[in-house]
Structures are given as structure tokens and as C-alpha cells.
Scaffold this active site. Structure first.
Site: not given
Length: 905
Positions: A287, A839
Site C-alpha cells: 500500500c 496502512h
């Protein structure tokens, strides 16, 4: 425990080798190493008992390999455990983490999943490897809830909503896109019949996205916890509407297990004409890469450049580049992301090229999106550098020339070696001013920059400025600025200060509080909390490691006032150590003091002469505590040319010994007398350090010979303790305040010592930055991650950054540029969660639509402009707003139109 075991083994081996013992298991009798105690892993595990019985031991979530633990093969652990005992045993599996079967990694934190049983509404938490199969997940769920395997269906229940039926028994949980801390719905099916009506599901894919009817768009905001291993953003605007035309069998169809295939359609389906809304598949902890790529891909200048014929500018032979491979891989990926359709793209070919030239980004560990951005921008620049042969250019000194002339010369020299689309778009120039703390020499340079890294206010560290004094005349008093924990103690300050000043093994640092130009007390207790030190001034003295019978002489400086002729204290005291039981004369004290003052002699010839003699004087004093005048005279006669100068400058200073009754004894009257320091009463308040005060009465003739200015440099300890202005609780931090802190004059950190051409020594100079030339695209990195020797921390500070009208006009030092410097935000990389479990996503503005979108790996969804700002903002991308009616939106529209034209062709 591991480190103590290594020390034990190494000491034993070294001792055996040094004493001539063989390698048959016998250790030297003189070995002082101690056998380690039993292994104790208790500080690695949580104290809270597990919520269910099947999780026996839970590790702390923020453990770092190499700092908190090490990984051992099972056979090695069994040997150590057999020898020393202890525990508990913490087994972990080696799993396949890459494309090759030999690409293995240790799964320290297996998936932690919350099982929700319906209709009984029971819950349980399990740990399971992400490389286990769906079949094993079914088996564990049945074991926990005591169910029959044939009567159970398991759903991906992310966000408390049914997404995909997890029924491909041979697929791994990783391939099924099951994430850390995810909810799993365990549904009991009565009598093995078909699944109960679960509402309108649509053709939900395994990543939670669904196909959309292009005539409508329903957006529902889903909030969930951050994933630990890879996670999902705290705000995922995923579409959950369904189409009633899709059959039940289509709803439950399992997608292909090949990761490069489509895991799901985009969460947004709008007018077919819009380009640039294609997501990137997550290959496993990628990510960070997806977020960085989307920000660069949606930079209009890059989008236009790489959709045209950029191959002609590739520098195939640049030794600093990647032979064009990185540029071609990025260009191919960009064209796919700007292509028609909504099918997510796999960045696997790009990642393979990236890992080839940047091994730090190989594998599937989480990384920093800003570090990747820095590498990409630099790598793309070298691959696309239009300069095929870089000329050697020597920078010229300013020599009093105007800043504008010098800056243009520096920039021309830079462009002569570096000329690419990256330089055209992203590089600016700042003015760097260095000032030597000793001689006040000023050095000005103009350096290029690719991005600005702005500091945030750290709640756990602060900065302290302290001057270090030597007692051997080896260096002038030197100020150092170090970072220490706010809850730290004196031992922490001494440790970082010792590293900064290159403390030797035979030396130690003494910290002292300075009040009224005298030493108030020594801070001997290493456990004293730094927060309890109230004095604004501290001094550190570099002295030899003290023997038990040692007394410190404190040399306090005085000079006469012009009118009253009264003696007045000034400067910071110096100290010297003497043996208490050694016989000493005033001549010895004079000689020691003159050695300490050598760096402050104004006459350079005298300074060099005294430096050549100081080592022999100090050595004689250390052995006997005395040194004869004949020896001193003999060394003086070595250089007849310098002798006349030295003879005058080596004349004794006016010293007075301060007694307890405040009477002063002129040491010149004790020239021929000897005395023991032990007989002198101590005036120190320190419990273990004894000291006596001696006044140095600086006469006018002495002040002409010595430069005492360095003695008067004593900065406030916490002068630079806060990078930013104090804010009230809950008040957001302005981006302008961060920029002010970045440009504020501060001493260099010890790792960036500057070589002063005047002093001809390394100095911790003060540095002042000014923006001089701003780029078309300004990349701003908010330094959210702080690192120290023992801690790593993420700062969750909310930074209030402008979306429109970032005005940097007043920050540009080049006043010849009359044009206003206005910028508009168009992209940002976000980081949610902590350092150990985070994230990345990207917020992108499509200028054609004048609308913001959230790019969360393969999920792309529209967001409100008000949702762009958050405490997760990490890297900001701004475009210059033209004041000549050429706005960024017009340029973006042109790029979009060209993209449409390319697609039609």
C-alpha cells in the site's frame, strides 16, 4: 538475554586466546565473564490473559526485530533452552512471502481474526497464519464453536457487512484478501440447505468491491479499525449497492486465485469519459508503493510527459541511473492507470524492476511512502537526465557578490549537470547560511531541493544545548545540541553528549549547573530527572576518569570594571583535576591553566608553540604533581624566534585562591612554596567531588593576549527545546508554523558537523535556511515518524494545511521575484495507524471534474473536499497557481483532453 550470552561467549573466547589456552572447552582462569541466567521472554508477551483458550501467548504489538527480539532456528533454541532453561517458548512459522518458493520470511504476527457466530451471536478470537488455507479456517471455526463442518458457511465480514463467501477451500487466506483484525462471519446453515437470505449482495468480489449500475451511485461510509499487518484505512468510501439482475449463483462465484487478475471492480462507476480512476492491486504490504505511485501518476506534468514519446530522453548510459528500466517501468504503469475502464492494475512488473535497483524495497514488508517517493524522483531524474556527460564544475566563493548573482551561478552549475523533467517540475533552491560559533565565520551556499521535510512538535523528545569544555587545551569550548527524552535522566544526556563530542574511553563528562558565573553544583547522580533541572545554563567538562583521591580546581573568571575598578565575575568557569595527596606548587597550577587556555591565544605562533609543549607538561604533572621551572625554560628555548613572544605571553596570570573565610591568597606569593591540596578545605557542595575555587583576575594585558569570548558563550539549555510555538490542547498545528520551524536558525546536529575554513576544525555551526527558488510542484513531507536509539514513534499531530492559496511569497528570500508564490493542493499520501501497524492511501484531485477521490489500493471512491484534511496526512503535493490566468486546472484539462485523444487512437 541474547546480548549477555554473546558477551559471555565472546569474552570467554577472547580471554582463552589471550592467555594461550586451547580451543578444547577450557576457559582462562582470569576470565571474569558470568554465565547468563535462565532465558526470560516474559517482557515480550502481554500481561493480559487471552480472551479465548486457543490463544495461549500474545506478543506485544510493537516489537521490533533486532531491538526487542531475535529469531533463532528451532535447533538452536532447543540447545540454548536445554543449557539455560527458562522461556516461554515462542515458536513461529517460516512462510513463503514472495514469488519464489525460496523467498521465505518468519511470520512473527499471524493473522488475528474475530469470529462472529450467527445466529447465536457468540464471538471468539483466533490466531492463524495468512498462508493457511480456507479449509483450515473452517476447521478452526468449527473447533472453537463446536460445530459440524458441513453445516458452516464463512463470510468475509469486513466493516460488519457481508462481502464474499469464503468457500474456495484450497485458497490461502492471503489470496482471499483476509487482513489482520478482520471480522469473519461464521454462519450456521440449517440441515445443510442453501444459505439463508442475506439481502442484496451483488457480485461481491473477495476484496469487498462490487459491480455497479452506471445509472446510479450510492456511497456508504464504512469505518473500521486499522489493520495491523496491512490494514485498511479508517475511512473507506466503498460502494455497497447491488443489482437485482445478478443471479444467486453469480453472487457466490469465487474469483480466480491469480493475484494479478482482477480482485474486484472499482467502488465507483460514473460517466465513462472520466480517466485516471484505476486502482492498484495490493501485492502484500504494498500500500505504501500504491499511495506514492498514485500521487506521481496524477501529477499533470508527469501524466502528460509519460503519455508522450519520452523514450528519446532516456539516458541509457548514465552510471547513476537504472539504464532506463525504472523510467520505462513507471511510464508503462502510468499509461495503464490513465487507460480506459475501471479494472485495477497489478504493479507487479514495476515492483520487480524497483526491487532490482533498490533491494531495500524487495520482498513484502511495509515501507515508508516518502522514502519510496524520494528514491523514485531521484531514480527517474537520473534515467531521464538530458545531460549525457556531466562536466566538472568547481563552485566559487561569494566574495561579497550579490546573492542573486551567486544563486543564479549555483543554479546554472546545477542545470549543467542535472536537466530532466523531474528538475523542471519538482526541484527548487534554498539559501543555506552557516555561522561558526567560535570565529563567527559566515558561509553562504545555494543548494537544490526535491522536497521539504517539515518537523512536527514531538511530545516525547526535546532539544538541549550544552557547551563542552576540555581541561587539556585540545579544543575551544564547543556548543552541542542534542535530542533527549523529555522524561530522560542525566545518564541519557551524558550518553548522547558523549557521542556528540567523541568522548574517549579514558575520559568522562561532568555536568554542572552554572549560576552567577560559578559552578553551583555538579550533577553526579545519573538518575536525576532532566525535568527537575531548573537552571537555564549547564556546562559539561571533559576530564580524565577521576581517581578516588582527586580534587577539582574551579577557575572562576574576573575582570575589572572601567570606572569602579572593582572585580566582576564573567564567563563560564574552567576546571582541572589534581591528586589530593600530591605535592603541588602555584607554578603547577599556572602551567595547567596556561595549557587549558592555549586555544584562546590570539598569537597563532604562540599557540602552536604551546601546543607542542603542553603534552610533556601535562604528562609530568600527572606523574609527580610537579614540574620544575628549569624544565619549562628548557622547552621555551627550543624556538629562539618565538621565545620573545612566548616569554611575555607565558607570564603568570593573576591567580587568587579562595579560602572558606572568603579570604583570597595570592598564589604568586607561594611561588617557591609547596603544599598539599588535601590540607585545603573543600568548598564543594558535592557529596563526592571536592573542589576549590581559584579566581583568574584578567588584567588588560592578559585580555590582549587571550580571546576570552568563547568563555562567554553559554546558551540556554532549553533555548531550542521546542521546534514549534506552544499550542493549547486540541489546537491544530498550522503548516506555516511547521515551515517556520524548518527555516528557523538552529545549531547543526552532531552528525552534521561543519568544517570551518577559518578555524580549520569541525564545528557545530548554526544553520539558517531560506527558500530562494520554488518549483512548479512543491512536495512537502510532514515528519511524523521520530526515531531514537531506544524508541520509534509516530506523531498523530493534526496539521492544518490549506487546500487552496498556500501563499509562500513572504518565505522567498529572493526579493527580485515580484510574482506571488501561490500553490494549490492536488494530492496527498496518507498514513493511518501506528508504525508497527499502518496502512497507506492517497487522496487525489481530478481537475477535470474538480472532485477529490480516495485511492485505497484497488478501491477508488469519491470523497468530499472537507474529508481531505486529517491527522493521517503525510506527504502533500502542491501545484503552483499561475497569476497570469494560466491555472493548474487548465493544464490538467489539457492533459485529460490529450489522454482522451490517445485512447481514441
Amino acid at each position: 538475554w541474547w546480548q549477555s550470552w554473546l558477551d559471555y561467549v565472546n569474552q570467554d573466547m577472547n580471554s582463552s586466546a589471550s592467555n594461550g589456552y586451547g580451543s578444547h572447552g577450557y576457559s582462562s582462569p582470569s576470565s571474569c565473564s558470568k554465565r547468563p541466567f535462565a532465558i526470560d521472554n516474559s517482557d515480550l508477551i502481554t500481561d493480559v490473559m487471552s480472551e479465548v483458550a486457543n490463544i495461549d501467548i500474545e506478543l506485544h504489538e510493537t516489537l521490533v526485530e533486532g531491538r526487542d527480539y531475535i529469531l533463532l532456528p528451532q535447533a538452536v533454541w532447543e540447545k540454548l533452552h536445554g543449557w539455560y532453561g527458562g522461556g516461554p517458548t515462542l515458536p513461529r512459522k517460516a512462510i513463503n512471502s514472495g514469488l519464489s518458493q525460496s523467498d521465505l520470511s518468519i511470520e512473527v504476527y499471524p493473522l488475528r481474526l474475530q469470529l462472529l457466530l450467527t445466529p447465536k451471536k457468540e464471538t471468539a478470537i483466533i490466531r492463524i497464519s495468512k498462508k493457511e488455507t480456507v479449509r483450515e479456517l473452517h476447521r478452526k471455526a468449527c473447533e472453537v464453536f463446536d460445530l459440524i463442518l458441513d453445516q458452516v458457511c464463512i463470510w468475509d465480514y469486513y466493516g460488519q457487512q457481508k462481502h464474499a463467501l469464503v468457500n474456495d477451500m484450497d485458497k490461502t487466506l492471503d489470496d482471499a484478501n483476509i487482513q489482520m483484525d478482520q471480522d469473519i462471519l461464521v454462519e450456521v446453515v440449517a440441515d445443510g440447505n442453501a444459505i439463508e437470505d442475506v439481502g442484496c449482495l451483488g457480485s461481491l468480489q473477495e476484496n469487498g468491491s462490487n459491480m455497479k449500475d452506471s445509472s446510479s451511485l450510492a456511497i456508504e461510509t464504512c469505518r473500521s479499525s486499522i489493520s495491523i499487518a496491512e490494514g485498511l484505512s479508517t475511512c473507506k468510501n466503498a460502494s455497497r449497492s447491488c443489482s437485482s439482475d445478478i443471479s444467486h449463483s453469480q453472487q457466490l462465484a469465487s474469483p480466480s486465485s491469480e493475484l494479478d487478475n482482477v480482485h474486484g471492480m472499482n467502488a465507483v462507476a460514473t460517466r465513462g469519459a472520466i480517466l485516471g480512476l484505476i486502482g492498484l492491486l495490493n501485492l502484500g504490504n504494498t500500500c505504501f508503493m500504491n499511495s506514492a505511485i498514485q500521487c506521481l501518476v496524477h501529477t499533470p506534468e508527469f501524466a502528460q510527459y509519460f503519455r508522450e514519446d519520452y523514450h528519446k530522453e532516456i539516458n541509457w548510459k548514465n552510471p547513476l541511473g537504472m539504464v532506463g528500466e525504472l523510467a520505462m517501468a513507471f511510464g508503462e504503469l502510468l499509461r495503464k492507470l490513465w487507460g480506459p475502464g475501471r479494472t485495477p492494475v497489478s504493479p507487479r512488473p514495476f515492483k520487480a524492476r524497483l526491487a532490482r535497483f533498490a533491494p531495500q524495497f524487495s520482498g513484502y514488508n511495509q515501507h515508508d511512502s516518502q522514502e519510496l517517493l524520494a528514491f523514485l524522483l531521484d531514480g527517474l531524474h537520473e534515467d531521464l537526465n538530458r545531460v549525457k556527460h556531466k562536466p566538472y564544475i568547481k563552485s566559487k566563493d561569494a566574495d561579497g557578490r550579490p546573492d542573486e548573482e551567486v544563486a543564479d551561478e549555483y543554479w546554472a552549475n546545477h542545470i549543467a549537470r542535472n536537466d530532466s523533467i523531474i528538475v523542471d517540475v519538482c526541484q527548487g533552491q534554498y539559501k543555506s547560511t552557516l555561522v561558526c560559533p567560535v570565529c563567527r565565520k559566515v558561509s553562504v551556499t545555494f543548494d537544490p531541493f526535491m522536497y521539504l521535510s517539515l518537523p512536527l512538535q514531538s511530545p516525547s523528545f526535546h532539544t538541549m544545548s550544552i557547551v563542552v569544555y576540555t581541561c587539556d587545551g585540545s579544543a575551544l569550548p564547543t556548543p552541542y545540541t542534542v535530542n533527549v527524552p523529555k522524561q530522560g535522566r542525566c545518564k541519557d544526556l551524558i550518553q548522547v553528549l558523549g557521542n556528540a563530542c567523541s568522548l574517549k574511553s579514558g575520559e568522562k563528562l561532568l555536568l554542572a549547573e552554572i549560576r552567577g558565573n560559578k559552578i553551583h553544583q555538579f550533577l553526579e547522580d545519573p538518575m536525576i530527572a532532566l525535568s527537575s533541572i531548573k537552571d537555564e545554563h549547564l556546562a559539561a567538562y571533559k576530564v580524565p576518569k577521576l581517581e578516588k583521591k582527586t580534587i577539582l580546581l574551579q577557575f572562576v573568571h574576573r575582570r575589572q570594571e572601567r570606572i569602579s575598578m572593582a572585580w566582576k565575575l564573567f564567563g563560564t568557569p574552567l576546571i582541572a583535576a589534581f591528586a589530593c595527596d600530591g605535592v603541588i606548587r602555584s607554578a603547577d597550577i599556572q602551567r595547567t591553566l596556561q595549557t587549558m587556555l592555549i586555544p584562546m591565544l590570539r598569537n597563532e605562533k604562540s599557540q602552536l608553540h604551546n601546543l607542542s609543549n603542553s603534552s610533556s607538561n601535562v604528562a609530568s604533572q600527572a606523574d609527580q604533581g610537579t614540574c620544575t621551572n628549569e624544565e619549562f625554560a628548557e622547552t621555551d628555548n627550543k624556538d629562539e624566534d618565538a621565545n620573545n613572544d612566548i616569554q611575555e605571553e607565558a607570564s603568570h596570570l593573576f591567580l587568587e585562591l579562595l579560602e572558606e573565610n572568603n579570604e583570597c591568597i595570592d598564589l604568586s606569593t607561594l611561588e617557591e612554596k609547596s603544599f598539599k591540596l588535601l590540607s585545603l578545605s573543600s568548598s564543594s557542595s558535592s557529596p563526592s567531588l571536592s573542589s576549590k575555587s581559584i579566581f583568574i583576575n584578567w588584567l588588560p594585558k592578559d585580555l590582549k593576549k587571550y580571546d576570552t569570548c568563547p568563555l562567554e558563550i553559554l546558551p540556554e539549555v532549553h533555548k531550542h527545546g521546542s521546534s514549534l510555538p506552544k499550542r493549547s490542547r486540541g489546537e491544530p498545528l498550522s503548516l506555516y508554523a511547521c515551515l517556520d520551524a524548518f527555516l528557523r536558525e538552529e545549531p547543526l546536529v552532531p552528525e552534521d558537523m561543519w568544517f570551518c575554513p577559518s578555524c580549520k576544525e569541525q564545528r557545530q555551526a548554526s544553520k539558517k535556511l531560506d527558500l530562494w527558488r520554488l518549483p512548479e510542484v512543491l512536495v512537502i513531507h510532514l515528519k511524523r515518524f521520530s526515531f531514537s536509539r531506544s524508541t520509534k514513534q509516530k506523531l498523530e499531530t493534526f496539521v492544518n494545511f490549506p487546500v487552496y492559496d498556500l501563499d509562500l511569497t513572504n518565505y522567498v528570500a529572493n526579493r527580485s521575484r515580484s510574482q506571488r508564490q501561490i500553490y494549490e493542493l492536488y494530492a496527498l499520501s496518507n498514513h493511518y495507524g501506528s508504525m508497527a501497524s499502518g496502512h497507506y492511501t492517497a487522496h487525489i484531485k481530478l481537475f477535470e471534474e474538480n472532485r477529490w477521490y480516495n485511492f485505497d489500493d484497488s478501491h477508488v471512491s469519491p470523497i468530499n473536499e472537507d474529508d481531505v484534511k486529517s491527522a493521517a496526512a503525510y506527504v502533500l503535493f502542491y501545484r503552483r497557481v499561475r497569476t497570469d490566468n494560466t491555472s493548474p486546472s487548465n493544464g490538467a484539462q489539457s492533459c485529460a483532453n490529450q489522454a482522451h485523444s490517445l485512447c481514441r487512437r
